[in-house]
Design an enzyme around this catalytic site. Structure first.
Site, mmCIF file in Angstrom:
data_model
loop_
_atom_site.group_PDB
_atom_site.id
_atom_site.type_symbol
_atom_site.label_atom_id
_atom_site.label_comp_id
_atom_site.label_asym_id
_atom_site.label_seq_id
_atom_site.Cartn_x
_atom_site.Cartn_y
_atom_site.Cartn_z
ATOM 1 N N ASP A 113 39.048 19.122 53.168
ATOM 2 C CA ASP A 113 38.867 18.459 51.884
ATOM 3 C C ASP A 113 37.749 19.168 51.112
ATOM 4 O O ASP A 113 36.594 19.179 51.539
ATOM 5 C CB ASP A 113 38.484 16.991 52.177
ATOM 6 N N ASP A 131 39.541 17.601 45.949
ATOM 7 C CA ASP A 131 39.097 16.313 45.414
ATOM 8 C C ASP A 131 39.025 16.358 43.880
ATOM 9 O O ASP A 131 38.506 17.340 43.324
ATOM 10 C CB ASP A 131 37.698 16.027 45.988
ATOM 11 N N GLU A 185 44.024 16.309 44.128
ATOM 12 C CA GLU A 185 43.933 14.901 43.749
ATOM 13 C C GLU A 185 43.691 14.845 42.247
ATOM 14 O O GLU A 185 42.688 15.379 41.761
ATOM 15 C CB GLU A 185 42.793 14.214 44.487
ATOM 16 N N HIS A 207 42.016 6.623 51.745
ATOM 17 C CA HIS A 207 40.718 6.018 52.054
ATOM 18 C C HIS A 207 40.079 5.316 50.851
ATOM 19 O O HIS A 207 38.981 4.780 50.979
ATOM 20 C CB HIS A 207 39.785 7.114 52.574
ATOM 21 N N ASP A 208 40.749 5.371 49.695
ATOM 22 C CA ASP A 208 40.225 4.693 48.496
ATOM 23 C C ASP A 208 41.056 3.473 48.131
ATOM 24 O O ASP A 208 40.720 2.765 47.179
ATOM 25 C CB ASP A 208 40.250 5.634 47.282
HETATM 26 O O1 TEU Z 1 38.402 9.854 44.492
HETATM 27 C C1 TEU Z 1 38.614 9.963 43.142
HETATM 28 C C2 TEU Z 1 38.765 8.719 42.399
HETATM 29 O O2 TEU Z 1 38.607 8.718 41.203
HETATM 30 C C3 TEU Z 1 39.139 7.499 43.065
HETATM 31 O O3 TEU Z 1 40.228 7.354 43.794
HETATM 32 C C4 TEU Z 1 38.078 6.538 43.133
HETATM 33 O O4 TEU Z 1 37.926 6.070 44.434
HETATM 34 C C5 TEU Z 1 38.483 5.438 42.181
HETATM 35 O O5 TEU Z 1 38.333 5.917 40.888
HETATM 36 C C6 TEU Z 1 37.652 4.261 42.344
HETATM 37 O O6 TEU Z 1 38.175 3.221 41.582
HETATM 38 C C7 TEU Z 1 37.906 10.943 45.176
HETATM 39 C C8 TEU Z 1 37.722 10.581 46.637
HETATM 40 O O7 TEU Z 1 38.983 10.321 47.188
HETATM 41 C C9 TEU Z 1 36.772 9.441 46.730
HETATM 42 O O8 TEU Z 1 36.631 8.963 48.042
HETATM 43 C C10 TEU Z 1 35.445 9.917 46.193
HETATM 44 O O9 TEU Z 1 34.540 8.857 46.153
HETATM 45 C C11 TEU Z 1 35.572 10.501 44.790
HETATM 46 O O10 TEU Z 1 36.675 11.390 44.659
HETATM 47 C C12 TEU Z 1 34.351 11.312 44.453
HETATM 48 O O11 TEU Z 1 34.293 12.475 45.214
#
Ligand code: TEU
Ligand code: CA
Length: 554
Positions: free
Chosen positions: A96, A196, A246, A320-321
């Site tokens: 990642d 990311d 992403e 994970h989000d």
């Molecule tokens: O996530 C990006 C992101 O914008 C989201 O999915 C975020 O969790 C959401 O906007 C919250 O409502 C990525 C990663 O997957 C996440 O875990 C990180 O926190 C984020 O980027 C920052 O690196």
């Protein structure tokens, strides 16, 4: 390594996967110990979220050193062993790459803070009134996206946490540093990368207030993003590897460009539009039931749009989000097994590469944390306070978190029914729900009818049938919101996928004429079909096939 079109990818959140040394925190040796389990699923790649040196304010998405392993998770030797042992099992590792920002503890940012001009240009610093941020842009985790540094008399941009400073991709030196990181891991035998929030890397030339929103329209799929990606890919030779970007608040046209092979950018994209159908007025922190009409419409637009222009989707419900899908769109109380299998069927037979997030294959649920002290995630804690400030009661704010928090996906993997779910020998860093007593790997491995075994079948089917990998897609039952139906087509072969998204019996507006079709997979015991299929049971999935041919590999 397997072609990404025929692959299924398993996502690991190391901190919550398996704790090998009894400190309550999952680790890299924990992944090594569970490789045979991962192999038994039949997946081709593992994407692991970051384990690099980090203060873990955002659990590793705040990287302080891209080439070193956080000792909490293990050592470089552990990572090398993981790569080698996965390879022995025919599994590739995807790392990642968090390249939109670094931790403020990164050496580059520390040098910038000390006033080193060269390194200040690695980030986005702006002059301005100490009381007034340069723009009104909002951080994705709440509050202003700018932080003032009195010693420098400047603000820096952070689209995420205040300890995650956005990198300045306009600076060629930054781009060279990041290419170097890719080469480093490629040389270690990593087979692919997940990037990311990579569609946020190109900021506009002029920074101005957003009178219509939080600023995202200025930097999502920004002006030079395709140029930057093409350069990164060409200079590191990763066009031959599996890559996924992403994409935050993106659109179809840009995702076609990111993923069409002729563009030489990425293999595929994640987008999140289908996971906002239960956000009231687009607001994650306002609860609403999922709008199935919208959900189906979005799948249709993205699936057919990508197919027409040779783009490729990553298809998924969980990461994970995101909250657990069975709690979100299924019925974990009355139809746990049926709804988890139905939701899996929806995704796995689409055109695209399916991703499974650890525990999804067991039908793991939201853990039901109901006290703020149970939460760990920076976004959840920030928003809890924001919701209270906005006037919500503690009870209401907690009810929202219980459904929307990112910690819903981060409860430990449920390996068995023992005290700590077989995850650890001691109390883990984040709580384990009681339902690990019956939702766990050990129980489901024994049960031929388990959700786990259903996922294994779906993974196997994708390998076995070209129609799932490359077939064209057509949507059915567009006017019937309860039914998510589609057809896959390849030469004279056909696959009919029909899912009842609801917990009630549904009469199909148009019965299926079954003559010539054979059942392939489904979540209720197979019955001998009559000539027509007229009703679907609660959360039922039925997949019928006609003349489908197995690929030679199996
Ligand atoms: O996530 C990006 C992101 O914008 C989201 O999915 C975020 O969790 C959401 O906007 C919250 O409502 C990525 C990663 O997957 C996440 O875990 C990180 O926190 C984020 O980027 C920052 O690196
Ligand atoms: Ca550990």
């Amino acid at each position: 390594m397997a072609d990404f079109r025929r692959s299924t990818i398993y996502q690991i959140y190391p901190k919550s996967f398996y704790d090998s040394n009894g400190d309550g925190i999952g680790d890299i040796r924990g992944i090594i110990e569970k490789l045979d389990y991962i192999k038994s699923l039949g997946v081709d790649y593992i994407w692991s979220t970051p384990f690099f040196v980090s203060p873990l304010n955002d659990n590793g998405y705040d990287v302080a050193d891209y080439k070193k392993i956080n000792p909490l998770f293990g050592t470089m030797a552990d990572i090398e062993e993981l790569i080698a042992k996965a390879k022995e099992r025919g599994i590739g590792l995807m790392f990642d790459m968090v390249f939109n920002h670094t931790s403020t503890q990164h050496e580059w940012f520390q040098k910038a803070l000390s006033g080193d001009k060269e390194y200040m240009d690695y980030y986005i610093f702006k002059d301005g009134d100490p009381k007034n941020p340069p723009t009104n842009w909002q951080s994705k985790f709440g509050g202003s996206a700018w932080e003032y540094v009195p010693a420098l008399e400047k603000w820096y941009l952070h689209l995420f946490d205040v300890t995650q400073a956005d990198l300045n991709w306009e600076n060629p030196r930054v781009r060279e540093e990041l290419k170097d990181v890719i080469r480093f891991w490629k040389n270690k035998g990593v087979k692919g990368f997940r990037f990311d929030v990579v569609n946020l890397i190109s900021k506009p030339n002029v920074f101005k207030d957003d009178t219509l929103g939080d600023g995202r329209r200025f930097y999502s799929d920004g002006p030079h993003v395709h140029e930057f990606l093409k350069e990164l890919v060409a200079d590191t030779g990763i066009d031959k590897m599996i890559t996924v970007g992403e994409m935050s608040s993106t659109n179809l046209d840009n995702c076609i460009r990111y993923s069409n092979p002729d563009e030489k950018e990425l293999s595929m994209c994640f987008n999140f539009h289908h996971l906002k159908v239960d956000y009231k007025d687009g607001n994650k922190w306002e609860l609403m039931n999922a709008d199935y009409r919208k959900l189906k419409e979005l799948f249709e637009i993205w699936q057919t749009g990508m197919e027409k222009q040779n783009g490729w989707n990553a298809v998924f419900w969980c990461n994970h989000d995101q909250p657990r899908i069975v709690s979100r769109m299924g019925d974990e109380k009355n139809y746990w097994k049926q709804s988890a299998k139905m939701l899996a069927t929806c995704i796995h037979l689409l055109r695209g590469t399916p991703y499974i997030f650890q525990g999804e294959e067991l039908g793991m649920t939201n853990p039901g944390y109901n006290d703020i002290s149970e939460y760990r995630d920076v976004e959840s804690i920030n928003y809890y306070n924001i919701l209270l400030k906005e006037g919500k009661t503690q009870k209401d704010a907690l009810a929202i978190l219980e459904q929307r928090s990112r910690d819903n996906s981060r409860s430990p993997m449920q390996w068995n029914s023992e005290k700590y779910a077989g995850f650890s020998e001691c109390n883990p860093w984040i709580g384990i729900p009681d339902n690990h007593k019956y939702i766990n790997v050990a129980a489901q491995e024994q049960d031929p009818d388990s959700i786990l075994n259903y996922y294994k079948k779906l993974i196997h089917l994708r390998k076995q049938y070209a129609i799932i990998q490359e077939g064209a897609i057509e949507f059915l039952y567009q006017k019937q919101p309860e039914i998510f139906g589609y057809k896959r087509l390849l030469d004279d072969q056909e696959l009919l996928v029909i899912n009842n998204l609801t917990g009630g019996e549904v009469v199909l507006q148009k019965p299926v004429i079954c003559k010539g079709y054979a059942p392939l997979i489904g979540n209720y015991p197979h019955e001998i079909f009559g000539n027509t299929l007229e009703t679907l049971k609660p959360y039922e999935s039925i997949v019928l096939s006609k003349g489908i041919k197995s690929t030679d590999e199996i």
